[in-house]
Design a protein around this motif. Structure first.
Motif, PDB file in Angstrom:
ATOM      1  N   GLN A   1      77.832  13.299 -44.175  1.00  0.00           N
ATOM      2  CA  GLN A   1      78.705  12.416 -44.966  1.00  0.00           C
ATOM      3  C   GLN A   1      78.853  12.937 -46.392  1.00  0.00           C
ATOM      4  OE1 GLN A   1      77.018   8.514 -44.718  1.00  0.00           O
ATOM      5  NE2 GLN A   1      77.594   8.212 -42.586  1.00  0.00           N
ATOM      6  N   VAL A   2      77.747  13.311 -47.002  1.00  0.00           N
ATOM      7  CA  VAL A   2      77.780  13.786 -48.386  1.00  0.00           C
ATOM      8  C   VAL A   2      78.492  15.135 -48.466  1.00  0.00           C
ATOM      9  CG1 VAL A   2      76.380  14.501 -50.363  1.00  0.00           C
ATOM     10  CG2 VAL A   2      75.743  12.460 -49.057  1.00  0.00           C
ATOM     11  N   THR A   3      78.291  15.994 -47.487  1.00  0.00           N
ATOM     12  CA  THR A   3      78.978  17.279 -47.479  1.00  0.00           C
ATOM     13  C   THR A   3      80.489  17.075 -47.390  1.00  0.00           C
ATOM     14  OG1 THR A   3      77.068  18.418 -46.545  1.00  0.00           O
ATOM     15  CG2 THR A   3      79.211  19.499 -46.273  1.00  0.00           C
ATOM     16  N   ALA A   4      80.934  16.090 -46.630  1.00  0.00           N
ATOM     17  CA  ALA A   4      82.373  15.781 -46.554  1.00  0.00           C
ATOM     18  C   ALA A   4      82.898  15.351 -47.926  1.00  0.00           C
ATOM     19  CB  ALA A   4      82.629  14.700 -45.514  1.00  0.00           C
ATOM     20  N   ILE A   5      82.125  14.564 -48.655  1.00  0.00           N
ATOM     21  CA  ILE A   5      82.520  14.151 -50.012  1.00  0.00           C
ATOM     22  C   ILE A   5      82.558  15.375 -50.921  1.00  0.00           C
ATOM     23  CG2 ILE A   5      81.807  12.825 -52.047  1.00  0.00           C
ATOM     24  CD1 ILE A   5      80.615  10.756 -50.037  1.00  0.00           C
ATOM     25  N   LYS A   6      81.551  16.235 -50.814  1.00  0.00           N
ATOM     26  CA  LYS A   6      81.510  17.452 -51.623  1.00  0.00           C
ATOM     27  C   LYS A   6      82.722  18.339 -51.331  1.00  0.00           C
ATOM     28  CE  LYS A   6      77.585  19.596 -52.016  1.00  0.00           C
ATOM     29  NZ  LYS A   6      76.227  20.141 -52.023  1.00  0.00           N
ATOM     30  N   GLN A   7      83.101  18.438 -50.069  1.00  0.00           N
ATOM     31  CA  GLN A   7      84.273  19.239 -49.687  1.00  0.00           C
ATOM     32  C   GLN A   7      85.534  18.656 -50.317  1.00  0.00           C
ATOM     33  OE1 GLN A   7      84.338  22.140 -47.748  1.00  0.00           O
ATOM     34  NE2 GLN A   7      86.457  22.236 -48.433  1.00  0.00           N
ATOM     35  N   GLN A   8      85.642  17.333 -50.283  1.00  0.00           N
ATOM     36  CA  GLN A   8      86.794  16.663 -50.890  1.00  0.00           C
ATOM     37  C   GLN A   8      86.845  16.950 -52.396  1.00  0.00           C
ATOM     38  OE1 GLN A   8      86.790  12.424 -50.371  1.00  0.00           O
ATOM     39  NE2 GLN A   8      88.693  12.135 -51.488  1.00  0.00           N
TER      40      GLN A   8
ATOM     41  N   LEU B   1      73.432  11.718 -42.910  1.00  0.00           N
ATOM     42  CA  LEU B   1      73.794  11.507 -44.313  1.00  0.00           C
ATOM     43  C   LEU B   1      74.222  12.821 -44.955  1.00  0.00           C
ATOM     44  CD1 LEU B   1      74.151   9.634 -46.707  1.00  0.00           C
ATOM     45  CD2 LEU B   1      71.700   9.876 -47.178  1.00  0.00           C
ATOM     46  N   GLN B   2      73.572  13.922 -44.595  1.00  0.00           N
ATOM     47  CA  GLN B   2      73.982  15.223 -45.117  1.00  0.00           C
ATOM     48  C   GLN B   2      75.441  15.504 -44.766  1.00  0.00           C
ATOM     49  OE1 GLN B   2      71.809  18.868 -44.969  1.00  0.00           O
ATOM     50  NE2 GLN B   2      69.858  17.797 -44.713  1.00  0.00           N
TER      51      GLN B   2
ATOM     52  N   LEU C   1      79.798  23.269 -53.235  1.00  0.00           N
ATOM     53  CA  LEU C   1      79.340  23.585 -51.882  1.00  0.00           C
ATOM     54  C   LEU C   1      78.203  24.595 -51.842  1.00  0.00           C
ATOM     55  CD1 LEU C   1      82.896  23.827 -50.323  1.00  0.00           C
ATOM     56  CD2 LEU C   1      81.330  21.878 -50.273  1.00  0.00           C
ATOM     57  N   ARG C   2      77.680  24.971 -53.001  1.00  0.00           N
ATOM     58  CA  ARG C   2      76.644  26.007 -53.048  1.00  0.00           C
ATOM     59  C   ARG C   2      75.286  25.555 -52.521  1.00  0.00           C
ATOM     60  NH1 ARG C   2      78.186  28.423 -58.827  1.00  0.00           N
ATOM     61  NH2 ARG C   2      79.982  29.607 -58.142  1.00  0.00           N
ATOM     62  N   SER C   3      74.950  24.305 -52.718  1.00  0.00           N
ATOM     63  CA  SER C   3      73.653  23.837 -52.241  1.00  0.00           C
ATOM     64  C   SER C   3      73.858  22.634 -51.329  1.00  0.00           C
ATOM     65  CB  SER C   3      72.741  23.464 -53.420  1.00  0.00           C
ATOM     66  OG  SER C   3      73.275  22.383 -54.135  1.00  0.00           O
ATOM     67  N   PRO C   4      72.910  22.418 -50.427  1.00  0.00           N
ATOM     68  CA  PRO C   4      73.048  21.264 -49.534  1.00  0.00           C
ATOM     69  C   PRO C   4      72.834  19.965 -50.315  1.00  0.00           C
ATOM     70  CG  PRO C   4      70.900  22.267 -49.260  1.00  0.00           C
ATOM     71  CD  PRO C   4      71.677  23.158 -50.193  1.00  0.00           C
TER      72      PRO C   4
ATOM     73  N   LEU D   1      62.535  22.033 -56.236  1.00  0.00           N
ATOM     74  CA  LEU D   1      61.941  21.278 -55.131  1.00  0.00           C
ATOM     75  C   LEU D   1      62.772  20.023 -54.920  1.00  0.00           C
ATOM     76  CD1 LEU D   1      59.606  21.017 -53.113  1.00  0.00           C
ATOM     77  CD2 LEU D   1      58.310  19.869 -54.915  1.00  0.00           C
ATOM     78  N   ALA D   2      63.204  19.799 -53.684  1.00  0.00           N
ATOM     79  CA  ALA D   2      64.115  18.692 -53.425  1.00  0.00           C
ATOM     80  C   ALA D   2      63.853  18.062 -52.060  1.00  0.00           C
ATOM     81  CB  ALA D   2      65.556  19.178 -53.488  1.00  0.00           C
ATOM     82  N   LEU D   3      64.311  16.827 -51.938  1.00  0.00           N
ATOM     83  CA  LEU D   3      64.334  16.129 -50.656  1.00  0.00           C
ATOM     84  C   LEU D   3      65.700  16.361 -50.027  1.00  0.00           C
ATOM     85  CD1 LEU D   3      62.936  12.586 -51.580  1.00  0.00           C
ATOM     86  CD2 LEU D   3      61.727  14.435 -50.428  1.00  0.00           C
ATOM     87  N   LEU D   4      65.710  16.606 -48.738  1.00  0.00           N
ATOM     88  CA  LEU D   4      66.970  16.701 -48.013  1.00  0.00           C
ATOM     89  C   LEU D   4      67.141  15.421 -47.206  1.00  0.00           C
ATOM     90  CD1 LEU D   4      66.832  20.376 -46.706  1.00  0.00           C
ATOM     91  CD2 LEU D   4      68.028  19.491 -48.709  1.00  0.00           C
TER      92      LEU D   4
END
Length: 113
Positions: free
Chosen positions: A23-30, A20-21, A41-44, A12-15
């Motif tokens: 921005q964070v996804t760009a960091i995760k991609q990097q 912001l998603q 990249l498996r989970s948001p 159970l999580a907050l999105l």
């Protein structure tokens, strides 16, 4: 007679809000590119309220309905982020600054579950 009742692994999580998603996804991609890890990249982007648990697949509709009712009773929680951390060797995360409101929401989510 054995009854096959497979379970699903859930959490159970907050999105965060869409901006912001992104921005964070760009960091995760990097990070995925820099450290050759597609696992990033498996989970948001999310803030875990209840860590992974198993739930019977046949009972997912009841869980979904219960969580929808729980979510409707909640008010928005301000989130402050500060730096990075890791659960070595595989997880890099952005620190979420604890707040009384977030801790209360997490406690209520645990109690609800």
């Amino acid at each position: 007679m054995l009854v096959d009742n497979p379970k699903q692994r859930l959490f159970l999580a907050l999105l965060p809000p869409p901006a912001l998603q992104e921005q964070v996804t760009a960091i995760k991609q990097q990070f995925a590119e820099q450290f050759a890890s597609q696992a990033a990249l498996r989970s948001p982007p999310h803030i875990t309220l209840v860590p992974p648990f198993e739930w019977p697949s046949s009972d997912l509709p009841a869980l979904t309905g219960s969580l929808e009712a729980f979510a409707k009773q909640q008010t928005p929680v301000a989130i402050q982020l500060s730096g990075f951390g890791a659960f070595a060797p595989r997880v890099i995360f952005i620190h979420v600054v604890p707040s009384p409101e977030l801790q209360q929401l997490q406690a209520q989510a645990h109690h609800h579950m």
